[in-house]
Design an enzyme around this catalytic site. Structure first.
Site: not given
Length: 145
Positions: A9-10, A17, A22, A73, A76, A79, A86, A97, A99-101, A106, A110
């Site tokens: 998402p996002n 954003r 990001y 990625n 949200a 978390h 599953d 896994e 992530h950009l940040s 943070r 997170r």
């Protein structure tokens, strides 16, 4: 070697954003670069992005038998989603896994990932380069397996 990059998402808003967190590259820009890097590793890379948890789970489940490794990625959902965890465990496809940040620099919420303890690796905090590092890692892992 067939790989799948899943963005949650996002992430379709990357580049627009919160660019201070990001970056300014769009998801399409990042994917184009990754496509070229994957070619160098003689890997085929497919892309999937959804804001819907169920669609992401469906994509993971449909990957059985056609995908050797997953870069994810989950945004949200990292978390919050036991269902996503599953699904990844259910298909038994190795995943990284990404992530950009740096999620650990943070907000406290997170810092908990439902995915990282079962991932073959975790890359975060390097902006768009996080994806390239994750790609290199999964390719290396799969070649040794």
């Amino acid at each position: 070697m067939d790989l799948l990059l899943i963005n949650g998402p996002n992430l379709n808003l990357v580049g627009k954003r919160e660019p201070s967190i990001y970056g300014s590259q769009t998801l399409e820009d990042i994917q184009e670069e990754l496509f070229n890097v994957a070619k160098e590793y003689e890997a085929k890379l497919k892309f999937f992005q959804s804001n819907s948890e169920g669609e992401i789970i469906d994509c993971i489940q449909k990957s059985v038998g056609s995908i050797d490794g997953i870069l994810i990625n989950a945004g949200a959902y990292t978390h919050t989603s036991i269902a996503l965890r599953d699904a990844l465990l259910g298909v038994a496809i190795p995943y990284v896994e990404v992530h950009l940040s740096n999620i650990y620099a943070r907000e406290e919420f997170r810092h908990k990932s439902f995915l990282s303890d079962k991932a073959i690796g975790l890359v975060c905090g390097f902006g768009p380069m996080s994806y390239q590092i994750a790609l290199q890692g999964i390719v290396s892992y799969l070649k040794q397996a």
